[in-house]
Design a protein around this motif. Sequence first.
Motif, mmCIF file in Angstrom:
data_model
loop_
_atom_site.group_PDB
_atom_site.id
_atom_site.type_symbol
_atom_site.label_atom_id
_atom_site.label_comp_id
_atom_site.label_asym_id
_atom_site.label_seq_id
_atom_site.Cartn_x
_atom_site.Cartn_y
_atom_site.Cartn_z
ATOM 1 N N GLU A 1 4.903 9.511 -0.150
ATOM 2 C CA GLU A 1 4.446 10.469 -1.150
ATOM 3 C C GLU A 1 5.057 10.097 -2.493
ATOM 4 O O GLU A 1 6.179 9.574 -2.535
ATOM 5 C CB GLU A 1 4.871 11.900 -0.785
ATOM 6 C CG GLU A 1 4.236 12.450 0.467
ATOM 7 C CD GLU A 1 4.661 13.893 0.747
ATOM 8 O OE1 GLU A 1 5.545 14.414 0.032
ATOM 9 O OE2 GLU A 1 4.096 14.485 1.681
ATOM 10 N N PRO A 2 4.351 10.382 -3.601
ATOM 11 C CA PRO A 2 4.913 10.055 -4.912
ATOM 12 C C PRO A 2 6.032 11.016 -5.295
ATOM 13 O O PRO A 2 5.992 12.201 -4.976
ATOM 14 C CB PRO A 2 3.717 10.210 -5.855
ATOM 15 C CG PRO A 2 2.837 11.218 -5.177
ATOM 16 C CD PRO A 2 3.005 10.978 -3.699
ATOM 17 N N VAL B 1 -3.358 15.195 6.887
ATOM 18 C CA VAL B 1 -2.797 13.851 7.020
ATOM 19 C C VAL B 1 -3.872 12.832 6.658
ATOM 20 O O VAL B 1 -5.018 12.958 7.110
ATOM 21 C CB VAL B 1 -2.287 13.633 8.464
ATOM 22 C CG1 VAL B 1 -2.014 12.171 8.738
ATOM 23 C CG2 VAL B 1 -1.033 14.458 8.702
ATOM 24 N N PRO B 2 -3.568 11.813 5.851
ATOM 25 C CA PRO B 2 -4.592 10.868 5.393
ATOM 26 C C PRO B 2 -5.002 9.831 6.437
ATOM 27 O O PRO B 2 -4.852 8.633 6.265
ATOM 28 C CB PRO B 2 -3.955 10.219 4.165
ATOM 29 C CG PRO B 2 -2.496 10.321 4.417
ATOM 30 C CD PRO B 2 -2.281 11.595 5.158
ATOM 31 N N ASP C 1 0.815 -1.220 0.000
ATOM 32 C CA ASP C 1 0.000 0.000 0.000
ATOM 33 C C ASP C 1 0.849 1.271 0.000
ATOM 34 O O ASP C 1 0.467 2.269 -0.607
ATOM 35 C CB ASP C 1 -0.924 0.025 1.227
ATOM 36 C CG ASP C 1 -2.197 -0.789 1.019
ATOM 37 O OD1 ASP C 1 -2.421 -1.276 -0.105
ATOM 38 O OD2 ASP C 1 -2.966 -0.936 1.993
ATOM 39 N N TRP C 2 1.983 1.253 0.700
ATOM 40 C CA TRP C 2 2.807 2.469 0.759
ATOM 41 C C TRP C 2 3.366 2.831 -0.604
ATOM 42 O O TRP C 2 3.767 3.980 -0.827
ATOM 43 C CB TRP C 2 3.921 2.343 1.802
ATOM 44 C CG TRP C 2 4.784 1.121 1.743
ATOM 45 C CD1 TRP C 2 4.684 0.018 2.540
ATOM 46 C CD2 TRP C 2 5.891 0.873 0.875
ATOM 47 N NE1 TRP C 2 5.664 -0.899 2.210
ATOM 48 C CE2 TRP C 2 6.414 -0.395 1.209
ATOM 49 C CE3 TRP C 2 6.500 1.609 -0.138
ATOM 50 C CZ2 TRP C 2 7.521 -0.960 0.545
ATOM 51 C CZ3 TRP C 2 7.589 1.058 -0.811
ATOM 52 C CH2 TRP C 2 8.086 -0.208 -0.459
ATOM 53 N N PHE C 3 3.392 1.864 -1.536
ATOM 54 C CA PHE C 3 3.841 2.136 -2.899
ATOM 55 C C PHE C 3 2.662 2.395 -3.830
ATOM 56 O O PHE C 3 2.662 3.357 -4.608
ATOM 57 C CB PHE C 3 4.670 0.955 -3.409
ATOM 58 C CG PHE C 3 5.425 1.218 -4.685
ATOM 59 C CD1 PHE C 3 6.712 1.735 -4.646
ATOM 60 C CD2 PHE C 3 4.858 0.946 -5.913
ATOM 61 C CE1 PHE C 3 7.415 1.982 -5.816
ATOM 62 C CE2 PHE C 3 5.556 1.185 -7.090
ATOM 63 C CZ PHE C 3 6.835 1.702 -7.043
ATOM 64 N N THR C 4 1.632 1.538 -3.746
ATOM 65 C CA THR C 4 0.527 1.628 -4.700
ATOM 66 C C THR C 4 -0.363 2.847 -4.481
ATOM 67 O O THR C 4 -0.844 3.451 -5.448
ATOM 68 C CB THR C 4 -0.335 0.357 -4.654
ATOM 69 O OG1 THR C 4 -0.878 0.198 -3.338
ATOM 70 C CG2 THR C 4 0.486 -0.869 -4.998
ATOM 71 N N THR D 1 -2.920 7.309 -6.753
ATOM 72 C CA THR D 1 -3.718 8.498 -6.422
ATOM 73 C C THR D 1 -2.970 9.802 -6.631
ATOM 74 O O THR D 1 -3.591 10.855 -6.729
ATOM 75 C CB THR D 1 -4.188 8.446 -4.953
ATOM 76 O OG1 THR D 1 -3.048 8.581 -4.084
ATOM 77 C CG2 THR D 1 -4.905 7.138 -4.648
ATOM 78 N N GLY D 2 -1.635 9.744 -6.656
ATOM 79 C CA GLY D 2 -0.850 10.971 -6.743
ATOM 80 C C GLY D 2 -0.800 11.748 -5.445
ATOM 81 O O GLY D 2 -0.326 12.889 -5.426
ATOM 82 N N ARG D 3 -1.250 11.130 -4.336
ATOM 83 C CA ARG D 3 -1.312 11.821 -3.045
ATOM 84 C C ARG D 3 -0.515 11.071 -1.987
ATOM 85 O O ARG D 3 -0.156 9.911 -2.174
ATOM 86 C CB ARG D 3 -2.771 11.972 -2.597
ATOM 87 C CG ARG D 3 -3.629 12.823 -3.528
ATOM 88 C CD ARG D 3 -4.975 13.159 -2.894
ATOM 89 N NE ARG D 3 -5.785 11.992 -2.664
ATOM 90 C CZ ARG D 3 -6.652 11.494 -3.531
ATOM 91 N NH1 ARG D 3 -6.805 12.044 -4.711
ATOM 92 N NH2 ARG D 3 -7.382 10.421 -3.224
ATOM 93 N N ARG D 4 -0.293 11.738 -0.877
ATOM 94 C CA ARG D 4 0.386 11.113 0.253
ATOM 95 C C ARG D 4 -0.482 10.012 0.846
ATOM 96 O O ARG D 4 -1.713 10.009 0.673
ATOM 97 C CB ARG D 4 0.723 12.157 1.318
ATOM 98 C CG ARG D 4 -0.481 12.975 1.736
ATOM 99 C CD ARG D 4 -0.285 13.903 2.922
ATOM 100 N NE ARG D 4 0.896 14.738 2.912
ATOM 101 C CZ ARG D 4 1.174 15.619 3.866
ATOM 102 N NH1 ARG D 4 0.332 15.789 4.886
ATOM 103 N NH2 ARG D 4 2.262 16.338 3.817
ATOM 104 N N ALA D 5 0.162 9.084 1.543
ATOM 105 C CA ALA D 5 -0.566 7.938 2.084
ATOM 106 C C ALA D 5 0.012 7.542 3.435
ATOM 107 O O ALA D 5 1.192 7.777 3.724
ATOM 108 C CB ALA D 5 -0.487 6.751 1.125
#
Length: 253
Positions: free
Chosen positions: A159-160, A246-247, A127-130, A135-139
């Motif tokens: 973040e990407p 923060v997400p 998930d930290w990569f996908t 989404t182009g957003r932080r996770a």
Amino acid sequence: MGVSPGRAAVATEPETRVAAQVGGALEAVFEAVSATRADTAALLRRVAAEGRRPASRDLAALRPGLHLRLDRGELVSGVGFVAAPGLLADVPGWLEWWQSGADGAVRPLLADLDPERSAYSDYTHWDWFTLPRDTGRRAVAGPYVDYLCSAEYSLTLSEPVLFQGRFAGVAAADVYLRHFEAAVLPLLCGLSRPARLVNARGRVAASADPAQPAGSLTRGPDFGALLAAARPGVHDGLRLVPCGGVPLVLVLA
């Protein structure tokens, strides 16, 4: 099923305060992630200006900044850049990753990325990569047992990184769950209703609700949509309060 806004969704002052405090605690970690992203993007631009593709050896230039972030980040246990497959000229994948040991020493992650020897060689499904890639957003990913890096129950914030308009990988930082819980559980326990923190996938990141422990899933609401809307909502009796930029979502039973 969706999330309903409205009068019932207005967060109380204590809930808003706790959501902001949680956001502030993780925002400090995202500052380390954002600095790594900026350093990586600048490095990739410098290499491109030389008329060549980047190689794994080029990423060594990131190390002084990564070491500094480990020294200064109170919650940060590991930090680095994880390259997208095909970015580097000499290897199919790479983690320029550094972490703090139990003795406080900063050490590199020596990851085995050979698919014939390691079950964790393909990091592109985590998930930290996908999530940043798609989404182009932080996770915020996890909590999960981080067998790749530390074998600790952890959260990973990412973040990407973009290069020439394309996804080049992620900048990321790890936070041990025990450290995160020490920072946020006193806040959750001070609320009048059972409370937990949930990421965009519905995974519980920390909990003062015995019915939903850390690592479990909260099903039903579209937490990603709630985070994108950045306003409180309600779903099936749950009050949902985004934690600032923060997400994570503060969920109250």
